[in-house]
Design an enzyme around this catalytic site. Structure first.
Site, mmCIF file in Angstrom:
data_model
loop_
_atom_site.group_PDB
_atom_site.id
_atom_site.type_symbol
_atom_site.label_atom_id
_atom_site.label_comp_id
_atom_site.label_asym_id
_atom_site.label_seq_id
_atom_site.Cartn_x
_atom_site.Cartn_y
_atom_site.Cartn_z
ATOM 1 N N TYR A 120 42.642 35.405 33.182
ATOM 2 C CA TYR A 120 42.028 34.136 33.572
ATOM 3 C C TYR A 120 40.721 33.879 32.817
ATOM 4 O O TYR A 120 39.970 32.987 33.162
ATOM 5 C CB TYR A 120 41.768 34.098 35.085
ATOM 6 C CG TYR A 120 43.019 33.930 35.935
ATOM 7 C CD1 TYR A 120 44.291 33.921 35.370
ATOM 8 C CD2 TYR A 120 42.925 33.771 37.310
ATOM 9 C CE1 TYR A 120 45.419 33.779 36.151
ATOM 10 C CE2 TYR A 120 44.054 33.620 38.105
ATOM 11 C CZ TYR A 120 45.305 33.625 37.518
ATOM 12 O OH TYR A 120 46.420 33.470 38.306
ATOM 13 N N LYS A 167 48.246 48.302 35.942
ATOM 14 C CA LYS A 167 49.497 48.454 35.195
ATOM 15 C C LYS A 167 49.132 49.169 33.886
ATOM 16 O O LYS A 167 49.444 48.714 32.780
ATOM 17 C CB LYS A 167 50.100 47.048 34.961
ATOM 18 C CG LYS A 167 51.504 47.041 34.416
ATOM 19 C CD LYS A 167 52.583 47.429 35.400
ATOM 20 C CE LYS A 167 53.922 47.464 34.697
ATOM 21 N NZ LYS A 167 54.994 48.109 35.479
ATOM 22 N N ASP A 199 53.419 46.449 40.193
ATOM 23 C CA ASP A 199 54.758 45.925 40.495
ATOM 24 C C ASP A 199 55.387 46.678 41.669
ATOM 25 O O ASP A 199 55.879 46.076 42.625
ATOM 26 C CB ASP A 199 55.663 45.933 39.252
ATOM 27 C CG ASP A 199 55.600 47.228 38.440
ATOM 28 O OD1 ASP A 199 54.802 48.119 38.804
ATOM 29 O OD2 ASP A 199 56.353 47.345 37.449
ATOM 30 N N ASP A 223 45.429 37.636 42.545
ATOM 31 C CA ASP A 223 45.887 36.287 42.882
ATOM 32 C C ASP A 223 47.311 36.357 43.437
ATOM 33 O O ASP A 223 47.626 35.804 44.497
ATOM 34 C CB ASP A 223 45.823 35.418 41.611
ATOM 35 C CG ASP A 223 45.930 33.941 41.914
ATOM 36 O OD1 ASP A 223 45.894 33.566 43.104
ATOM 37 O OD2 ASP A 223 46.042 33.147 40.957
ATOM 38 N N ASP A 227 48.825 36.137 47.626
ATOM 39 C CA ASP A 227 49.800 35.133 48.079
ATOM 40 C C ASP A 227 51.027 35.822 48.681
ATOM 41 O O ASP A 227 51.599 35.350 49.673
ATOM 42 C CB ASP A 227 50.251 34.229 46.922
ATOM 43 C CG ASP A 227 49.318 33.032 46.707
ATOM 44 O OD1 ASP A 227 48.122 33.149 47.034
ATOM 45 O OD2 ASP A 227 49.783 31.991 46.210
HETATM 46 MG MG MG Z 1 46.382 31.487 43.796
#
Ligand code: MG
Ligand code: NAI
Length: 326
Positions: A120, A167, A199, A223, A227
């Site tokens: 990001y 990772k 993962d 992020d 969720d």
């Molecule tokens: Mg988000």
């Protein structure tokens, strides 16, 4: 002492849940001055920019910011706002609440997400037609800051399990550094912790969330995993977050502008009101923060509930019920 709070409702249901959180804060014996700023899709259309300079200044000058949500301009609004307040840590608690039909009722997780870099960082390019790249930035300094914040958060909030998500088996250089530094920080503090490939961690969080507490993550992983955890506890309408910097902070629900329900007055205000409770904690009003959380939990348990939780109440009904309990 008066606390200046920047309020940026943004787009869609941001316009509906942000006033609900302000209403709740106004019930408390804390002196707030609310200063309103505009941002998002509607402002882009009106004024040609999604995040006007005056809104940046309002957030920079305030003691803390409450942000609702932006729509398609989210990346042009929330990413710069997080950096306006210098927030390096994104705190995302995901808890299952009594009385709600959670997929995993034993979920009590807090994602501590690195908030400034990773994929990001915004360094993308088109090399040639049909070939694009994204540069993943991981620095020792930011990795150390987020790990220290995460371990400290676990200690202060009584979490026994700390997991470092990474990772590093594939992204050997970038996540190799993140993992090394985070482990160093854990070792320096004499902390117990685990490391997990992100993962496999996604699967384990679904199967046995009770084995996890604080999860320290690089930016994108935080992020996505938060969720995922929202899905475990009953949806995005329940997840608050804090963006914490050394001397400023911004509080926002994890959800976006929810165009599918915007304007109907049925958005769940819990995520936004729980974000306001995190703002109270941050400003040193932990007792008031607890009162707000208890009121929200009581309403989640006994209703009224918005449609995302199977009820038929409006945003206003739920907010009024929370205020009644306060
Ligand atoms: Mg988000
Ligand atoms: P979203 O979080 O807006 O919605 C996902 C789903 O969850 C929708 O079905 C929505 O109705 C539901 N939902 C979300 N919050 C809810 C609430 N409080 N009460 C009841 N239901 C709720 O994410 P989506 O659909 O991926 O994105 C919609 C827009 O929001 C996009 O334009 C996106 O760019 C933006 N967005 C903005 C964010 C921000 O400002 N921080 C974060 C995520 C998305």
């Amino acid at each position: 002492m008066t606390h200046e709070i920047a309020v940026i409702p943004g787009d869609g249901i941001g316009q509906e849940v942000t006033p609900a959180a302000v209403d709740v804060l106004e019930q408390l014996p804390v002196d707030f001055e609310f200063v309103y700023g505009e941002a998002g899709d509607a402002v882009l259309e009106d004024r040609g920019e999604a995040l006007p300079e005056e809104t940046r200044e309002i957030a920079a000058d305030a003691d803390a910011t409450l942000f609702g949500a932006a729509g398609e301009t989210a990346a042009d609004v929330i990413l710069p706002l997080r950096s306006v307040v210098n927030s390096f840590a994104n705190v995302r608690p995901a808890r299952a609440y009594p009385g709600l039909d959670a997929v995993q009722p034993d979920t009590d997780l807090v994602f501590i997400r690195e908030n400034t870099e990773g994929v990001y960082a915004g360094i993308e390019s088109e090399i040639t037609d049909g070939v694009t790249t994204c540069t993943r930035v991981i620095t020792e300094e930011a990795s150390r800051d987020i790990a220290e914040f995460g371990f400290e958060y676990a200690t202060e909030n009584g979490f026994e399990d700390v997991t470092i998500a990474h990772k590093a088996n594939v992204m050997r250089t970038t996540d190799g550094l993140f993992l090394d530094v985070a482990q160093q920080v854990g070792d320096e503090r004499g902390a117990d912790y685990d490391t997990a490939l992100m993962d496999a961690l996604a699967m384990h969080l679904i199967q046995r969330p009770e084995d996890y507490g604080v999860v320290i993550c690089p930016n994108l992983a935080g992020d996505m995993l938060s969720d995922l955890a929202a899905g475990l506890v009953g949806g995005l309408g329940l997840l608050p977050s804090a963006n914490i910097g050394p001397d400023n902070a911004l509080f926002e629900p994890v959800h976006g502008s929810a165009p599918d329900i915007a304007g109907e007055g049925v958005a769940n205000p819990a995520a936004m009101i729980l974000s306001a409770a995190m703002l109270l904690d941050h400003l040193g009003y932990g007792e008031e923060g607890d009162r707000v959380r208890e009121a929200v939990e009581g309403v989640l348990d006994e209703g009224p509930r918005t449609p995302d939780l199977g009820g038929d109440a409006s945003t206003e009904d739920v907010t009024d019920a929370i205020i009644d309990r306060l």
